[in-house]
Design a protein around this motif. Structure first.
Motif, PDB file in Angstrom:
ATOM      1  N   ALA A   7       0.855  -1.190   0.000  1.00  0.00           N
ATOM      2  CA  ALA A   7       0.000   0.000   0.000  1.00  0.00           C
ATOM      3  C   ALA A   7       0.891   1.240   0.000  1.00  0.00           C
ATOM      4  CB  ALA A   7      -0.927   0.011   1.208  1.00  0.00           C
ATOM      5  N   TRP A   8       0.429   2.292  -0.667  1.00  0.00           N
ATOM      6  CA  TRP A   8       1.205   3.521  -0.740  1.00  0.00           C
ATOM      7  C   TRP A   8       0.771   4.513   0.328  1.00  0.00           C
ATOM      8  CZ3 TRP A   8       5.602   5.265  -2.263  1.00  0.00           C
ATOM      9  CH2 TRP A   8       5.814   6.646  -2.440  1.00  0.00           C
ATOM     10  N   ARG A  56      -1.936  -8.281  -8.099  1.00  0.00           N
ATOM     11  CA  ARG A  56      -2.041  -6.851  -8.374  1.00  0.00           C
ATOM     12  C   ARG A  56      -1.970  -6.099  -7.047  1.00  0.00           C
ATOM     13  NH1 ARG A  56      -6.730  -5.035  -9.815  1.00  0.00           N
ATOM     14  NH2 ARG A  56      -5.852  -3.086 -10.606  1.00  0.00           N
ATOM     15  N   PHE A  57      -1.627  -4.819  -7.140  1.00  0.00           N
ATOM     16  CA  PHE A  57      -1.490  -3.994  -5.946  1.00  0.00           C
ATOM     17  C   PHE A  57      -2.281  -2.705  -6.140  1.00  0.00           C
ATOM     18  CE2 PHE A  57       2.263  -6.581  -6.626  1.00  0.00           C
ATOM     19  CZ  PHE A  57       2.358  -7.274  -5.425  1.00  0.00           C
ATOM     20  N   GLU A  76      -1.246   1.175  -7.025  1.00  0.00           N
ATOM     21  CA  GLU A  76      -1.653   1.750  -8.312  1.00  0.00           C
ATOM     22  C   GLU A  76      -2.282   3.133  -8.163  1.00  0.00           C
ATOM     23  OE1 GLU A  76      -4.209  -1.203  -9.926  1.00  0.00           O
ATOM     24  OE2 GLU A  76      -2.579  -2.623 -10.354  1.00  0.00           O
ATOM     25  N   LYS A  77      -2.547   3.533  -6.941  1.00  0.00           N
ATOM     26  CA  LYS A  77      -3.106   4.864  -6.698  1.00  0.00           C
ATOM     27  C   LYS A  77      -2.070   5.984  -6.856  1.00  0.00           C
ATOM     28  CE  LYS A  77      -6.806   3.583  -3.464  1.00  0.00           C
ATOM     29  NZ  LYS A  77      -7.362   3.821  -2.102  1.00  0.00           N
ATOM     30  N   ALA A 132       7.107  -3.812  -4.984  1.00  0.00           N
ATOM     31  CA  ALA A 132       6.098  -4.665  -4.362  1.00  0.00           C
ATOM     32  C   ALA A 132       6.123  -6.063  -4.969  1.00  0.00           C
ATOM     33  CB  ALA A 132       4.714  -4.046  -4.517  1.00  0.00           C
ATOM     34  N   GLU A 133       6.242  -6.138  -6.283  1.00  0.00           N
ATOM     35  CA  GLU A 133       6.268  -7.437  -6.964  1.00  0.00           C
ATOM     36  C   GLU A 133       7.477  -8.255  -6.532  1.00  0.00           C
ATOM     37  OE1 GLU A 133       6.210  -6.282 -11.016  1.00  0.00           O
ATOM     38  OE2 GLU A 133       4.049  -5.842 -11.052  1.00  0.00           O
ATOM     39  N   ILE A 134       8.632  -7.612  -6.418  1.00  0.00           N
ATOM     40  CA  ILE A 134       9.853  -8.320  -6.009  1.00  0.00           C
ATOM     41  C   ILE A 134       9.725  -8.819  -4.573  1.00  0.00           C
ATOM     42  CG2 ILE A 134      12.313  -8.043  -5.513  1.00  0.00           C
ATOM     43  CD1 ILE A 134      12.436  -6.091  -7.887  1.00  0.00           C
TER      44      ILE A 134
END
Length: 201
Positions: free
Chosen positions: A44-45, A109-110, A114-115, A129-131
């Motif tokens: 989360a951002w 997905r995140f 993506e925001k 995040a993917e790593i």
């Protein structure tokens, strides 16, 4: 010959063993805890989204979040504090820790990341995040298999419990019919016997 009541009694220990059996969950390694701590703040951002996720993840253990300062602390600091609390009672919090690991590891997905409005920043943090989640995923395969085994065990326990209920009901029905038959057999008045027989039928 065993009666239905005997069968019911014999099945009770089976269900009890299924429900009372201790789960032999594999121990969470230090590497797995580290991977979880690294991945958690990256899914989360914005902190409100991060807090929402944590409160949903720990809704069965809200005490784990008591005292955390979501306004002042960074997401990484919050994640470290959560990990410290989880590791302080590793056996007691193992189930919720594993559930958190498996939930994050399953993310493809995140949406919270993506925001991010700036495209360059968004792509950078999505990659991070993917790593991090891929690294966490390496430590969850064994736990995923164990959870599937537990789900199968729970399903079998539920089926055994339903079977006991059905056998008990059948046993009660047989007992009632037998009682009615004994009453009819004990009667000596033919007219009373005929009336009672019609009622039973």
């Amino acid at each position: 010959m065993r009666t239905t009541t005997d069968l019911c009694v014999l099945l009770v220990p089976v269900v009890a063993s299924l429900s009372g059996r201790k789960s032999h969950m594999k121990v969470i390694s230090p590497q797995a805890y580290t991977a979880l701590r690294e991945a958690l703040p990256l899914i989360a951002w914005y902190k409100p989204d991060f807090e929402t996720y944590l409160r949903a993840a720990f809704r069965s253990h809200p005490a784990l979040l008591v005292g955390l300062n979501f306004q002042a602390a960074t997401k990484r600091e919050l994640a470290s504090q959560v990990m410290t609390r989880l590791m302080s009672d590793a056996p007691g919090y193992q189930d919720v820790t594993v559930e958190l690991m498996l939930d994050i590891a399953s993310m493809e997905r995140f949406p919270y990341v993506e925001k991010i409005k700036d495209q360059a920043d968004r792509e950078k943090w999505l990659e991070k995040a993917e790593i991090a989640v891929a690294e966490l995923r390496r430590h969850t395969n064994g736990f995923k298999q164990i959870r599937q085994q537990h789900e199968k065990r729970d399903a079998a326990r539920a089926e055994h419990a339903k079977l006991i209920v059905r056998i008990k009901q059948f046993s009660d029905d047989i007992a009632q019919v037998r009682a009615e038959f004994m009453n009819l057999h004990a009667m000596t008045n033919p007219q009373e016997l005929e009336v009672k027989s019609r009622c039973v039928v």
